[in-house]
Design a protein around this motif. Structure first.
Motif, PDB file in Angstrom:
ATOM      1  N   ARG A  20     -28.483 -53.754  18.935  1.00  0.00           N
ATOM      2  CA  ARG A  20     -29.001 -52.963  17.820  1.00  0.00           C
ATOM      3  C   ARG A  20     -29.212 -53.893  16.629  1.00  0.00           C
ATOM      4  NH1 ARG A  20     -28.691 -47.478  18.234  1.00  0.00           N
ATOM      5  NH2 ARG A  20     -27.540 -46.630  20.011  1.00  0.00           N
ATOM      6  N   ARG A  25     -33.081 -52.416  19.595  1.00  0.00           N
ATOM      7  CA  ARG A  25     -33.324 -51.113  18.978  1.00  0.00           C
ATOM      8  C   ARG A  25     -33.301 -51.324  17.471  1.00  0.00           C
ATOM      9  NH1 ARG A  25     -29.600 -49.942  23.131  1.00  0.00           N
ATOM     10  NH2 ARG A  25     -30.531 -48.786  24.850  1.00  0.00           N
ATOM     11  N   THR A  61     -33.727 -50.641  13.452  1.00  0.00           N
ATOM     12  CA  THR A  61     -33.667 -49.714  12.326  1.00  0.00           C
ATOM     13  C   THR A  61     -33.986 -50.505  11.064  1.00  0.00           C
ATOM     14  OG1 THR A  61     -31.949 -48.411  13.396  1.00  0.00           O
ATOM     15  CG2 THR A  61     -32.237 -48.123  11.019  1.00  0.00           C
ATOM     16  N   GLY A  87     -25.230 -46.131   7.710  1.00  0.00           N
ATOM     17  CA  GLY A  87     -25.225 -45.816   9.131  1.00  0.00           C
ATOM     18  C   GLY A  87     -25.921 -46.880   9.942  1.00  0.00           C
ATOM     19  N   HIS A 145     -23.652 -49.947  10.040  1.00  0.00           N
ATOM     20  CA  HIS A 145     -22.443 -49.726  10.839  1.00  0.00           C
ATOM     21  C   HIS A 145     -22.700 -49.967  12.309  1.00  0.00           C
ATOM     22  CE1 HIS A 145     -19.436 -47.416  13.097  1.00  0.00           C
ATOM     23  NE2 HIS A 145     -18.613 -47.706  12.082  1.00  0.00           N
ATOM     24  N   ASP A 146     -23.888 -49.600  12.794  1.00  0.00           N
ATOM     25  CA  ASP A 146     -24.192 -49.716  14.212  1.00  0.00           C
ATOM     26  C   ASP A 146     -24.824 -51.054  14.594  1.00  0.00           C
ATOM     27  OD1 ASP A 146     -23.270 -47.154  14.584  1.00  0.00           O
ATOM     28  OD2 ASP A 146     -25.245 -46.230  14.347  1.00  0.00           O
ATOM     29  N   ALA A 147     -25.183 -51.863  13.611  1.00  0.00           N
ATOM     30  CA  ALA A 147     -25.979 -53.064  13.883  1.00  0.00           C
ATOM     31  C   ALA A 147     -25.152 -54.181  14.495  1.00  0.00           C
ATOM     32  CB  ALA A 147     -26.632 -53.558  12.605  1.00  0.00           C
ATOM     33  N   GLU A 148     -25.727 -54.824  15.485  1.00  0.00           N
ATOM     34  CA  GLU A 148     -25.182 -56.061  16.031  1.00  0.00           C
ATOM     35  C   GLU A 148     -25.894 -57.261  15.423  1.00  0.00           C
ATOM     36  OE1 GLU A 148     -25.046 -58.426  20.299  1.00  0.00           O
ATOM     37  OE2 GLU A 148     -25.139 -56.243  20.295  1.00  0.00           O
ATOM     38  N   HIS A 187     -19.651 -54.048  13.910  1.00  0.00           N
ATOM     39  CA  HIS A 187     -20.192 -54.524  15.182  1.00  0.00           C
ATOM     40  C   HIS A 187     -21.105 -55.735  15.024  1.00  0.00           C
ATOM     41  CE1 HIS A 187     -18.580 -50.835  16.844  1.00  0.00           C
ATOM     42  NE2 HIS A 187     -19.288 -50.131  15.968  1.00  0.00           N
TER      43      HIS A 187
END
Length: 337
Positions: free
Chosen positions: A6, A30, A32, A50, A53-56, A77
């Motif tokens: 991500r 993916r 964003t 958000g 928070h999800d990003a690699e 992450h």
């Protein structure tokens, strides 16, 4: 990796568009986009937090804010930072290294237009184009008089001195092979093997300043290089020689350079200045022996696509678990931009 990473783009909107023209974002992650043009500060919103928070992966560029400890605390992450621009100093903080994040830069892609701009400046300086154009205009078109006043206008057997065998310095040296110039280099990190590979002569700074018809600055901005070219070094330059700076303004003693330029003894091509931008009433704008450009040597317009393409390739390698080609480690910052 078995799944796509991500990624969140922390870039101004126009940069996002350029970054993904070189390939499909669906192939590599993916994606964003952080909302709003203010980049990292946009993570103050719920949507931004958000995404982070999800990003690699975080993709940054010119205009991105610093990746501070506070920002990184919102990214549990996060594993990698891909900087679709030159030096990572503008976005990376000690917190990035403390987290042992992977950091990559598109500096190699940005070096291409800088080297091309430098080459053009060298060739124009050799032919004394700026001086000849001014005299031609003032003489009302007396071509013969202009030629008589410029007996050394030539790009044959000139000596070019490169201060720094950096990414840009190496590219300039390689481009100079097509021309009949002697190329000198001053770089404390360059080796005899480097000199043979790029067909240059390694010399001390004083010798370079003394022997060169044209001096071009390509060293990194470090505490040890601040004021690297000062009054003593400038005084060694030949009458009529040209100094080109497409690197960082801190490498030059601006007061000493201005004094030399006011004397009319040397010429200068300055793509970076201290301060930047210069005050509107700066004497450097008015001197006939000075060309000041608004930091245009690096990637602009369609050239920016190179940066995006390079980072896309790098992100693809990261996603496949393949070796990275443009990784930056903390130790690099001790001697590179």
């Amino acid at each position: 990796m078995t799944t796509l990473p991500r990624a969140v783009m922390c870039l101004p909107p126009h940069t996002r568009a350029r970054l993904f023209t070189a390939g499909s974002s669906a192939e590599l992650a993916r994606i964003t986009a952080a909302p709003g043009p203010a980049v990292i500060s946009a993570f103050d919103s719920d949507e931004g937090r958000g995404a982070l928070h999800d990003a690699e992966i975080v993709v940054t560029g010119w205009g991105s804010d610093l990746l501070t400890e506070q920002v990184l605390a919102q990214a549990p992450h996060l594993r990698a930072v891909f900087h679709a621009a030159g030096s990572v100093r503008a976005v990376v903080t000690p917190a990035v290294w403390d987290r042992e994040l992977v950091v990559c830069s598109a500096a190699d892609a940005n070096a291409i237009p800088v080297a091309e701009f430098t080459l053009a400046s060298i060739l124009y300086a050799g032919k004394q184009v700026r001086s000849m154009a001014g005299m031609y205009r003032e003489s009302g078109g007396d071509k013969g008089e202009v030629h008589r006043q410029h007996p050394t206008s030539s790009n044959l057997d000139k000596t070019v001195g490169l201060i720094g065998l950096s990414r840009v310095g190496r590219r300039v040296a390689d481009l100079m092979r097509m021309f009949d110039h002697t190329v000198l280099v001053h770089d404390p990190y360059a080796t005899a093997q480097d000199a043979r590979r790029h067909q240059v002569e390694l010399v001390g700074l004083s010798e370079l300043m003394r022997r060169s018809d044209i001096v071009s600055v390509h060293a990194p901005a470090l505490p040890s290089t601040r004021g690297l070219v000062g009054a003593a070094e400038l005084a060694l330059m030949r009458d009529g020689a040209t100094l080109i700076n497409t690197a960082r303004p801190s490498l030059l003693d601006t007061a000493a350079l201005t004094a030399e330029l006011l004397s009319g003894r040397i010429w200068a091509v300055l793509d970076v200045t201290d301060p930047e931008p210069l005050p509107a009433d700066s004497v450097l704008f008015t001197l006939p022996n000075v060309q000041v450009t608004p930091h245009v040597a690096g990637a602009l317009g369609s050239e920016v696509h190179r940066l995006g393409a390079l980072m896309i390739d790098e992100i693809c390698r990261y996603g496949r678990g393949a070796p990275l080609h443009h990784q930056v480690v903390q130790a690099d910052l001790e001697r590179v931009a």
